[in-house]
Design a protein around this motif. Structure first.
Motif, short mmCIF file in Angstrom:
data_model
loop_
_atom_site.label_atom_id
_atom_site.label_comp_id
_atom_site.label_asym_id
_atom_site.label_seq_id
_atom_site.Cartn_x
_atom_site.Cartn_y
_atom_site.Cartn_z
N THR A 189 0.80 -1.18 0.05
CA THR A 189 -0.03 -0.57 0.23
C THR A 189 0.98 0.87 0.49
O THR A 189 2.05 1.67 0.82
N LEU A 190 0.25 2.05 -0.16
CA LEU A 190 1.05 3.63 -0.35
C LEU A 190 0.69 4.31 0.86
O LEU A 190 -0.82 4.42 1.38
N GLY A 191 1.57 4.96 1.64
CA GLY A 191 1.55 5.27 3.05
C GLY A 191 1.23 4.69 3.85
O GLY A 191 2.45 3.53 4.00
N HIS A 192 0.68 4.89 5.42
CA HIS A 192 0.84 3.82 6.29
C HIS A 192 -0.64 2.80 6.49
O HIS A 192 -0.63 2.06 7.02
N HIS A 193 -1.32 2.75 5.16
CA HIS A 193 -2.26 1.43 5.38
C HIS A 193 -1.86 0.60 5.20
O HIS A 193 -0.29 -0.14 4.78
N VAL A 194 -2.68 -0.70 6.55
CA VAL A 194 -1.68 -2.04 6.22
C VAL A 194 -3.74 -2.63 5.69
O VAL A 194 -4.75 -2.19 5.95
N VAL A 195 -2.83 -3.89 4.54
CA VAL A 195 -3.69 -4.84 4.61
C VAL A 195 -3.54 -6.05 5.24
O VAL A 195 -2.36 -7.09 5.05
N THR A 196 -4.69 -5.98 5.97
CA THR A 196 -4.33 -7.80 6.98
C THR A 196 -4.53 -9.65 6.37
O THR A 196 -5.30 -8.46 4.82
N LYS A 197 -4.36 -10.00 6.70
CA LYS A 197 -3.99 -12.16 5.36
C LYS A 197 -5.98 -11.84 5.13
O LYS A 197 -6.33 -11.72 4.40
N LYS A 198 -6.73 -11.56 6.03
CA LYS A 198 -7.97 -11.41 6.32
C LYS A 198 -8.47 -10.84 5.35
O LYS A 198 -9.68 -11.27 4.51
N GLN A 199 -8.09 -9.44 5.33
CA GLN A 199 -8.80 -8.27 4.51
C GLN A 199 -8.48 -9.05 3.02
O GLN A 199 -9.38 -9.09 2.16
N ALA A 200 -6.89 -9.67 2.79
CA ALA A 200 -6.84 -9.43 1.47
C ALA A 200 -7.53 -11.01 1.29
O ALA A 200 -7.95 -11.27 -0.62
N ALA A 201 -7.85 -12.03 1.71
CA ALA A 201 -8.30 -13.14 1.29
C ALA A 201 -9.70 -12.39 1.39
O ALA A 201 -10.91 -13.64 0.76
N ALA A 202 -10.57 -11.56 2.07
CA ALA A 202 -11.22 -11.15 1.72
C ALA A 202 -11.92 -10.59 0.56
O ALA A 202 -13.03 -10.69 -0.26
N LEU A 203 -10.76 -9.83 -0.08
CA LEU A 203 -10.69 -8.70 -1.52
C LEU A 203 -10.47 -9.77 -2.89
O LEU A 203 -11.05 -10.04 -3.94
N MET A 204 -9.91 -10.83 -1.72
CA MET A 204 -10.03 -12.67 -3.35
C MET A 204 -11.25 -13.43 -3.53
O MET A 204 -11.55 -13.42 -4.44
N THR A 205 -11.58 -13.64 -2.28
CA THR A 205 -13.46 -13.94 -2.61
C THR A 205 -13.99 -12.66 -3.23
O THR A 205 -14.96 -13.28 -4.23
N CYS A 206 -13.97 -11.80 -3.50
CA CYS A 206 -14.69 -10.94 -4.07
C CYS A 206 -13.92 -11.03 -5.68
O CYS A 206 -15.44 -10.64 -6.22
N LEU A 207 -13.14 -10.99 -5.84
CA LEU A 207 -12.83 -10.96 -7.28
C LEU A 207 -13.76 -12.72 -7.94
O LEU A 207 -13.39 -12.46 -9.20
N GLU A 208 -12.93 -13.46 -7.06
CA GLU A 208 -13.37 -14.91 -7.51
C GLU A 208 -15.26 -14.92 -7.24
O GLU A 208 -15.52 -15.36 -9.04
N TYR A 209 -15.89 -13.85 -6.78
CA TYR A 209 -17.03 -13.65 -6.75
C TYR A 209 -17.44 -13.03 -8.20
O TYR A 209 -18.30 -13.44 -8.94
N LEU A 210 -16.87 -12.02 -8.35
CA LEU A 210 -17.01 -11.27 -9.56
C LEU A 210 -16.47 -11.76 -10.95
O LEU A 210 -17.68 -11.51 -12.02
N THR A 211 -15.57 -12.51 -11.16
CA THR A 211 -15.36 -13.22 -12.37
C THR A 211 -16.44 -14.13 -12.61
O THR A 211 -16.68 -14.63 -13.92
#
Length: 223
Positions: free
Chosen positions: A24-46
Motif C-alpha cells: 500500500t501507499l503510505g501508512h495503510h495496512v492490509v491484513t491477511k484476512k482482508q486480502a483473503a476477503a478481497l480475493m473472494t470478491c474477485l472470484e465472485y466477480l469473475t
C-alpha cells in the motif's frame, strides 16, 4: 516535527510500519484476512462478470456498504453471503472503494514506471508483456495472487462483459481499471496508450502461469 518527537525518535528509533499483506501507499495496512476477503470478491466477480452494470452502477447502496465492511473486517464465509444477496454490482463498488481507500498498490514499482512512461514507438503488446514479466519476477505470495486475480477478472470483463444482443460491444475494461492500477499517478496522462497496453495485458494475463511461454512471447515480440 516537535522537539519531543525528535527526542523520542533519537531514544527509541522510528516506529516500524506494521507488516501489510498487500503493498500500500503510505501508512495503510492490509491484513491477511482482508486480502483473503478481497480475493473472494474477485472470484465472485469473475464468476458473475456478465452482470449488467458491473463497475458502472452502484446498485443497492446498503448492500455495497455491508460488503465493504465485511472486506474491512476480514469476515469469513463472504462468498456464501455474496451469493445469498446476489450483489455483483455492489461487490464491484465495494472492492474498488477498498482498493482506493487503502491505496493498495497492485503492481510492482518498475511495472508502474514502465506503464506510465511515454514509450514512443514501442509496440503496446511488447510493453504489456514486459510489464507482465516484471509482475512475475518482482511480485510474490499474496501480492502476486491478487494482481493475477484482478487482471484475470479484467480479462473476463473484456471478453464476456455485459452487452445487449443488438449493440456493438464497447471495450471499457481498461478505463475502469486505470484508477485502481495507477494509485497516486496521473490517470489521464498518456491515456490512449495506457488503455491499449492494459488491453494487451488483460488478454495475455494467462502467461503469468507459464513463465517459459511469457519469455518466448517477449523474445518473439522484440524481434
Amino acid at each position: 516535527m516537535s522537539s519531543a518527537w525528535n527526542y523520542l525518535v533519537r531514544k527509541f528509533g522510528r516506529p516500524s510500519k506494521k507488516k501489510t499483506t498487500l503493498e500500500t501507499l503510505g501508512h495503510h495496512v492490509v491484513t491477511k484476512k482482508q486480502a483473503a476477503a478481497l480475493m473472494t470478491c474477485l472470484e465472485y466477480l469473475t464468476e458473475n462478470i456478465s452482470s449488467n452494470g458491473l463497475f458502472l452502477s452502484p446498485g443497492n447502496v446498503d448492500h455495497s456498504e455491508q460488503i465493504y465492511r465485511k472486506i474491512e473486517s476480514g469476515k469469513g464465509k463472504l462468498l456464501k453471503y455474496l451469493y445469498e444477496i446476489s450483489a455483483p454490482r455492489e461487490c464491484a463498488m465495494a472492492v474498488n472503494r477498498f482498493i482506493k481507500a487503502y491505496k493498495v498498490s497492485m503492481l510492482p514499482e518498475r511495472a508502474l514506471n514502465l506503464l506510465c512512461a511515454q514509450n514512443d514507438g514501442i509496440p503496446e503488446r511488447l510493453i504489456a508483456l514486459d510489464a507482465l514479466n516484471l509482475i512475475q519476477h518482482e511480485s510474490s505470495g499474496a501480492q502476486l495472487q491478487f494482481a493475477r486475480a484482478y487482471l484475470q477478472m479484467m480479462q473476463q470483463l473484456t471478453l464476456r462483459g455485459y452487452f445487449t444482443p443488438h449493440e456493438i460491444k464497447t471495450i471499457i475494461s481498461p478505463y475502469l481499471a486505470i484508477p485502481t492500477l495507477f494509485p497516486g499517478r496521473n490517470e489521464m496522462e498518456n491515456i490512449t496508450a495506457k488503455t491499449v497496453t492494459l488491453m494487451e495485458m488483460f488478454l495475455s494475463v494467462h502467461l503469468l502461469d507459464d513463465p517459459d511461454a511469457l519469455s518466448a512471447e517477449l523474445e518473439q515480440e522484440a524481434l
